[in-house]
Write a protein that holds these residues in place. Sequence first.
Motif, PDB file in Angstrom:
ATOM      1  N   MET B  37       0.858  -1.183   0.000  1.00 38.21           N
ATOM      2  CA  MET B  37       0.000   0.000   0.000  1.00 38.21           C
ATOM      3  C   MET B  37       0.896   1.234   0.000  1.00 38.21           C
ATOM      4  SD  MET B  37      -1.284   0.058   3.981  1.00 38.21           S
ATOM      5  CE  MET B  37      -2.098  -1.506   3.889  1.00 38.21           C
ATOM      6  N   ASP B  38       0.365   2.335  -0.469  1.00 37.04           N
ATOM      7  CA  ASP B  38       1.112   3.588  -0.418  1.00 37.04           C
ATOM      8  C   ASP B  38       1.178   4.078   1.017  1.00 37.04           C
ATOM      9  OD1 ASP B  38      -0.402   4.616  -3.498  1.00 37.04           O
ATOM     10  OD2 ASP B  38       1.615   3.831  -3.141  1.00 37.04           O
ATOM     11  N   LEU B  39       2.346   4.521   1.414  1.00 35.17           N
ATOM     12  CA  LEU B  39       2.524   5.063   2.759  1.00 35.17           C
ATOM     13  C   LEU B  39       3.240   6.400   2.676  1.00 35.17           C
ATOM     14  CD1 LEU B  39       3.608   1.780   4.529  1.00 35.17           C
ATOM     15  CD2 LEU B  39       1.461   3.010   4.876  1.00 35.17           C
ATOM     16  N   PRO B  40       3.066   7.270   3.642  1.00 38.91           N
ATOM     17  CA  PRO B  40       3.764   8.565   3.602  1.00 38.91           C
ATOM     18  C   PRO B  40       5.267   8.349   3.548  1.00 38.91           C
ATOM     19  CG  PRO B  40       2.145   8.504   5.371  1.00 38.91           C
ATOM     20  CD  PRO B  40       2.254   7.105   4.841  1.00 38.91           C
ATOM     21  N   GLU B  43       7.727   9.922   6.592  1.00 40.85           N
ATOM     22  CA  GLU B  43       6.948  10.492   7.686  1.00 40.85           C
ATOM     23  C   GLU B  43       6.282   9.361   8.449  1.00 40.85           C
ATOM     24  OE1 GLU B  43       5.853  14.981   6.198  1.00 40.85           O
ATOM     25  OE2 GLU B  43       4.288  13.444   6.150  1.00 40.85           O
ATOM     26  N   GLY B  44       5.871   9.655   9.659  1.00 32.27           N
ATOM     27  CA  GLY B  44       5.274   8.630  10.492  1.00 32.27           C
ATOM     28  C   GLY B  44       3.883   8.267  10.022  1.00 32.27           C
ATOM     29  N   TRP B  45       3.490   7.043  10.316  1.00 31.47           N
ATOM     30  CA  TRP B  45       2.116   6.633  10.034  1.00 31.47           C
ATOM     31  C   TRP B  45       1.652   5.674  11.117  1.00 31.47           C
ATOM     32  CZ3 TRP B  45       1.634   1.419   9.428  1.00 31.47           C
ATOM     33  CH2 TRP B  45       2.761   0.702   8.985  1.00 31.47           C
ATOM     34  N   HIS B  46       0.345   5.546  11.186  1.00 32.09           N
ATOM     35  CA  HIS B  46      -0.288   4.831  12.296  1.00 32.09           C
ATOM     36  C   HIS B  46      -1.487   4.070  11.764  1.00 32.09           C
ATOM     37  CE1 HIS B  46      -3.765   5.489  15.240  1.00 32.09           C
ATOM     38  NE2 HIS B  46      -3.069   4.538  15.809  1.00 32.09           N
ATOM     39  N   ALA B  56       4.714   3.575  12.711  1.00 30.86           N
ATOM     40  CA  ALA B  56       6.048   3.808  12.170  1.00 30.86           C
ATOM     41  C   ALA B  56       6.534   5.165  12.637  1.00 30.86           C
ATOM     42  CB  ALA B  56       6.018   3.760  10.645  1.00 30.86           C
TER      43      ALA B  56
END
Lengths: 136, 289
Positions: B37-40, B43-46, B56
């Motif tokens: 999947m696309d993730l930032p 940058e952090g993601w949740h 992350a």
Amino acid sequence: MKDTQFAINEADVVAEVIDGEAILINMTTGCYYSLDGSACEIWKLLQMSPANAQSLASSFSGDHEHIVTEVKTFLNSLSEENLIQPSENHSNSLNEAHERSQLSHLVLNKYTDMENLMLMDPIHDVSDEGWPTRQN
Amino acid sequence: MLSALAHHPQGKCCDHTLDLYIWDKHTTGIEMPDLPMDLPFNEGWHYDQGRYFALALPFQNSSIWLDRVNNDAIYYSENLENINLAELSAPFLFIWSAWLSKRNLLVAHAAALQGRRGALLLIGAGGSGKSSTALKSLRSNLTYLADDYCLIKPAPEPTVFSLFSSGKVFIKDRDLYPELESAVVGDNGEKVIYQFSPTHRQKLGFGSPITAIMAVSRTASNTTAIVPLSPIASVKRMAPNTLLQVRYGSDSKKVLKALVTTIHAVQCLDLRLGTDRDHVIQVLENFLQ
């Protein structure tokens, strides 16, 4: 000023009313707020149902047009902080559930000491679809 | 990585267990595979959707992954040798928050100490004196439970448990705590970080019912005083800090409700710290012993 119907921004805001005072926390901005007196009453009414200034003003005794103006200004301040959002949802009648009281000065107390927590390192919420779209 | 948890008893104590795997890319040579999947980028993601929780944190070069059904968790790091002191003083914080929140335990941003009468929860904004007050227990007849984060079992039987055996104090105040020098593990440019296990093992506690919640503030007075505080004032001093500092892994609305009911179930007080440090200890010992 248009009389928009508003609902609480449930996705981003957590709130509790304790001893006649509401504490609100915007989980995306890191700002938190307190409301007391009539401001807290309005928040409690919005917790029951989406409402506009006209319907909220009916819960208070006094010069109705003046109260509507005050409430509209207050709702705009809540909206600017993203604590409430425009809503098309059906609103329940507020009058029967609420005993009318005099309107006290409507104040939104804002605290920004935790704001830097959110600004320093943004953390994006990711759904099953990824962010912002699913990769094929 | 585990120093701040070393004070906890070894071995199985109940049926609730979590298998935590620490995955270091640097020593294993094995990298976390890309997600479909696309993730930032950078940058952090949740992600938190019931069973699975993931977070992350690129500024820590780490990510955490939790399966709440199988009770498995992975802590993935690019290089464990580069773990920052904040992470070392509160290791796997969000894993504890995400896993324990389903077991009616919440991670709170508060300091805590313990005496014969029970435990004190110390709340307040950064710089209010919570940490320094908790550290004073290490030179008193009281027991140290927490500096920044602790575990709370909410009302009806509010209890606080120790999570980490670390502590910290502003660098400028380091010389005020000569008895803690043996526990220093470094500093982050602003604060000195301590690990109290094993150097001060006999002063570390595990938990106790909460006798009172004290909102801490500094005054210019010589003496320390304790005065009543309203529940709403206590909520304002505690809830934003806890909800925003430990905002991942738990339902914020439920946490706020739990904090409110807990605050209503115990005595709420304002601890006004005086400049006489010995008097601070005396006041707390008198209250708890």
